[in-house]
Enzyme design. Structure first.
Site, short mmCIF file in Angstrom:
data_model
loop_
_atom_site.label_atom_id
_atom_site.label_comp_id
_atom_site.label_asym_id
_atom_site.label_seq_id
_atom_site.Cartn_x
_atom_site.Cartn_y
_atom_site.Cartn_z
N HIS A 1 0.84 -1.21 0.00
CA HIS A 1 0.00 0.00 0.00
C HIS A 1 0.87 1.25 0.00
O HIS A 1 1.91 1.30 0.65
CB HIS A 1 -1.00 0.00 1.15
CG HIS A 1 -0.42 -0.01 2.54
ND1 HIS A 1 -0.23 1.13 3.27
CD2 HIS A 1 -0.03 -1.04 3.35
CE1 HIS A 1 0.25 0.82 4.47
NE2 HIS A 1 0.40 -0.49 4.54
N ASP B 1 -0.57 4.27 0.65
CA ASP B 1 -1.13 5.27 1.56
C ASP B 1 -0.47 5.17 2.92
O ASP B 1 0.12 4.14 3.26
CB ASP B 1 -2.65 5.13 1.68
CG ASP B 1 -3.08 3.84 2.36
OD1 ASP B 1 -2.45 2.78 2.11
OD2 ASP B 1 -4.03 3.86 3.17
N ASP C 1 6.05 1.58 6.62
CA ASP C 1 4.63 1.21 6.46
C ASP C 1 3.97 2.14 5.48
O ASP C 1 3.39 3.14 5.87
CB ASP C 1 3.96 1.25 7.84
CG ASP C 1 2.54 0.71 7.83
OD1 ASP C 1 2.16 0.09 6.83
OD2 ASP C 1 1.83 0.93 8.83
N GLU D 1 -5.21 1.05 2.44
CA GLU D 1 -4.98 0.00 3.45
C GLU D 1 -5.19 0.55 4.85
O GLU D 1 -5.79 -0.11 5.71
CB GLU D 1 -3.55 -0.56 3.32
CG GLU D 1 -3.35 -1.89 4.05
CD GLU D 1 -3.07 -1.76 5.54
OE1 GLU D 1 -3.25 -2.76 6.26
OE2 GLU D 1 -2.71 -0.67 6.01
N GLU D 2 -4.73 1.77 5.07
CA GLU D 2 -4.82 2.35 6.42
C GLU D 2 -6.24 2.76 6.79
O GLU D 2 -6.49 3.19 7.91
CB GLU D 2 -3.85 3.53 6.57
CG GLU D 2 -2.39 3.19 6.32
CD GLU D 2 -1.77 2.27 7.39
OE1 GLU D 2 -2.50 1.74 8.23
OE2 GLU D 2 -0.54 2.09 7.34
N ASP E 1 4.63 -6.12 4.28
CA ASP E 1 3.98 -5.09 5.11
C ASP E 1 4.02 -5.49 6.59
O ASP E 1 3.15 -5.12 7.36
CB ASP E 1 2.53 -4.90 4.63
CG ASP E 1 1.88 -3.65 5.18
OD1 ASP E 1 2.60 -2.73 5.61
OD2 ASP E 1 0.63 -3.59 5.20
N HIS F 1 2.99 4.27 12.38
CA HIS F 1 1.80 5.00 12.86
C HIS F 1 2.14 6.08 13.89
O HIS F 1 1.29 6.88 14.23
CB HIS F 1 0.72 4.07 13.45
CG HIS F 1 0.11 3.14 12.45
ND1 HIS F 1 -1.09 2.51 12.65
CD2 HIS F 1 0.54 2.73 11.23
CE1 HIS F 1 -1.37 1.74 11.61
NE2 HIS F 1 -0.38 1.86 10.74
N1 BES Z 1 1.42 -2.87 8.13
C1 BES Z 1 0.35 -2.77 9.05
C2 BES Z 1 -0.04 -4.10 9.68
C3 BES Z 1 0.97 -4.62 10.67
C4 BES Z 1 1.22 -3.89 11.81
C5 BES Z 1 1.60 -5.79 10.45
C6 BES Z 1 2.14 -4.36 12.72
C7 BES Z 1 2.51 -6.25 11.35
C8 BES Z 1 2.79 -5.53 12.49
C9 BES Z 1 -0.87 -2.17 8.36
O1 BES Z 1 -0.52 -1.08 7.56
C10 BES Z 1 -1.81 -1.67 9.41
O2 BES Z 1 -1.49 -0.71 10.07
N2 BES Z 1 -2.97 -2.29 9.55
C11 BES Z 1 -4.00 -1.85 10.46
C12 BES Z 1 -5.31 -2.48 10.15
C13 BES Z 1 -6.16 -1.75 9.17
C14 BES Z 1 -7.46 -2.51 8.96
C15 BES Z 1 -6.42 -0.31 9.51
C16 BES Z 1 -3.68 -2.27 11.87
O3 BES Z 1 -3.07 -3.31 12.10
O4 BES Z 1 -4.09 -1.51 12.77
MN MN Z 2 1.05 -1.46 6.36
MN MN Z 3 -0.26 0.69 8.89
#
Ligand code: BES
Ligand code: MN
Ligand code: MN
Length: 465
Positions: free
Chosen positions: A85, A87, A118, A153-154, A180, A430
């Site tokens: 992603h 974004d 990320d 994705e975010e 990711d 984040h």
């Molecule tokens: N890359 C992350 C997911 C992630 C976080 C994988 C930590 C491994 C370790 C992804 O971009 C993300 O932040 N996903 C969100 C979920 C989404 C539905 C908003 C998350 O995990 O909060």
């Molecule tokens: Mn991610």
């Molecule tokens: Mn993320």
């Protein structure tokens, strides 16, 4: 020219290109960034064209565009679908960034910028690995490649599932690669085989029809901020477990074997020390009968992401607020159903809401958890690649974060998914001062090169979801 040699000779060029990508403030959740998000999509597409992909398209959606690129000149060879992603998350708190979020800066061998790990940096790893392989094979590849890079994705991939449903043939592949996630450390690389699901909700508590003078009505009207805190406090038990009725009913327990394997990755003491070091909390919290890695990887949670109510301006104001709001999410494990968890939380909150106020639980979004098989030939290819790229055999681990599209890929496209992630636990995704270690960048590119080569050698019949 050999792909690894090409990649190694181009570190400086690659770094400047990645900085260009990271300068685009593609924050998907902020509507005022819509044009920037689009620019990041175009940048991604331009890279695909430049490296030699033949069919590159930026698909508009109801939200942000989906970028697709492919090169399909290797008849009879496997087709690899790469997902990432472009974004990113918002940058607040901005004053905590040492250098601004969208002015990528290298300090001490690490590249600091929003999206560095990320996920733009990891999308870039795959773009450069493909570019390097194209150089080695004179504009060809020993496998077919399709790449899909989304801009939502975010914000929980709002339009991706529909896009996948509408483009099953375009996306058909033998195996998917998603970069990711992260690994334990540069010294101990690891492969994520489990990700948690998610149910994201809002709880609103309402009391009086408007804000009141707290001197006039305090003591006689239940304060919604207090009532909300009482409700939230009642969602956990003192032992750290979740009090929502039925919450654990479908949780798949860790097998003894899996617990043992996870325990070998690091000791209880090491996990505690690492947690304190990375987060700077005085000590860990949670379900005592599970290790920290089990708690974050294999156990479900309920978290308060944010709370608002009443007066939060400068100085003092005596007021009894009319309402209070909390953003609450649950991380879920197999075989919990995100929609069912919403119903359980909703019913539970209704049952504990006192008669002095009213409450409402609203669902914002859900995502499925995923466990990928670790004994598939495609996984062996990833093990080999990481061993070569990072100089040590990887261990397997579970991650606490969520990538709902992993489950969708397996369900809709029937491909096995490889989580080839190159981040580190302290990268700060984040949060402020997000970074991507340049060693992860360069070793990641070399790893991805080997991974694609290894995958290209697997007989088609051996790919199974
Ligand atoms: N890359 C992350 C997911 C992630 C976080 C994988 C930590 C491994 C370790 C992804 O971009 C993300 O932040 N996903 C969100 C979920 C989404 C539905 C908003 C998350 O995990 O909060
Ligand atoms: Mn991610
Ligand atoms: Mn993320």
């Amino acid at each position: 020219m050999n792909a690894i040699d090409y990649a190694n000779a181009n570190h400086d060029v690659f770094l400047e290109q990645l900085k260009e990508y990271l300068r685009i403030p593609s924050i998907s959740t902020l509507s005022e960034r819509k044009d920037d998000v689009k620019r990041a999509a175009e940048w991604t597409a331009a890279q695909m064209r430049k490296l030699g992909m033949t069919h590159v398209e930026v698909f508009p959606t109801a939200g942000h565009p989906i970028v697709f690129g492919s090169w399909l000149g290797a008849a009879g060879a496997p087709t690899v679908l790469v997902y990432g992603h472009y974004d990113v998350q918002p940058t607040d708190p901005d004053n905590e960034w040492i250098t601004p979020a969208f002015e990528p800066t290298v300090r001490d061998g690490k590249l600091y910028a929003r999206g560095s790990v990320d996920d733009k940096g990891q999308v870039f790893v795959n773009l450069k690995a493909l570019e390097a392989l194209m150089k080695q094979y004179d504009g060809k590849l020993p496998f077919n490649v399709k790449m899909i890079v989304e801009g939502e994705e975010e914000v929980s991939s709002i339009n991706l599932e529909g896009f996948i449903n509408d483009h099953l043939d375009l996306l058909a592949a033998d195996v998917s690669v998603i970069s990711d996630t992260g690994m334990l450390s540069l010294e101990q690389p690891s492969i994520v085989y489990g990700l948690r699901g998610l149910t994201y909700m809002e709880i609103e508590v309402r009391g009086p029809y408007k804000d009141l003078h707290s001197g006039q009505f305090g003591g006689a009207v239940h304060n919604p901020a207090q009532a909300l805190c009482e409700i939230i406090a009642a969602l956990h038990r003192a032992d750290g477990s979740i009090a929502v009725k039925g919450f654990y009913d479908k949780v798949r327990m860790l097998s003894g074997e899996e617990r043992k394997a996870l325990a070998e990755v690091s000791s209880v003491e090491e996990q505690e020390a690492k947690l304190r070091e990375i987060t700077q909390v005085p000590m860990s919290w949670g379900e005592g009968e599970y290790t920290i890695n089990e708690r974050t990887g294999a156990r479900p949670t309920l978290e308060v992401n944010g709370l608002v109510s009443g007066f939060i301006g400068e100085g003092a104001k005596t007021v009894l607020p009319a309402k209070a709001l909390a953003k609450v999410s649950c991380r879920l494990v197999p075989d919990q159903d995100p929609a069912e968890i919403y119903q359980l939380v909703k019913a539970h909150v209704a049952s504990i809401t006192p008669p002095t106020v009213t409450s409402e639980v609203r669902l914002l979004h859900t995502g499925d958890s995923a466990i990928v098989p670790i004994d598939a030939p495609a996984m062996a290819a990833l093990v080999t690649a990481i061993e070569q790229g990072f100089g040590k055999k990887p261990v397997f681990m579970r991650e606490g974060g969520s990538i709902p599209i992993v489950a969708t890929f397996r369900k809709k496209l029937g491909t096995p998914v490889l989580l080839a992630g190159y981040g580190l636990p302290d990268d700060g995704a984040h949060g402020p001062n997000e970074k991507f270690d340049l060693q992860c960048l360069y070793k990641g590119i070399n790893t991805a090169i080997v991974l694609y080569e290894e995958l290209s050698r697997i007989p088609l019949a051996q790919f199974k979801a």
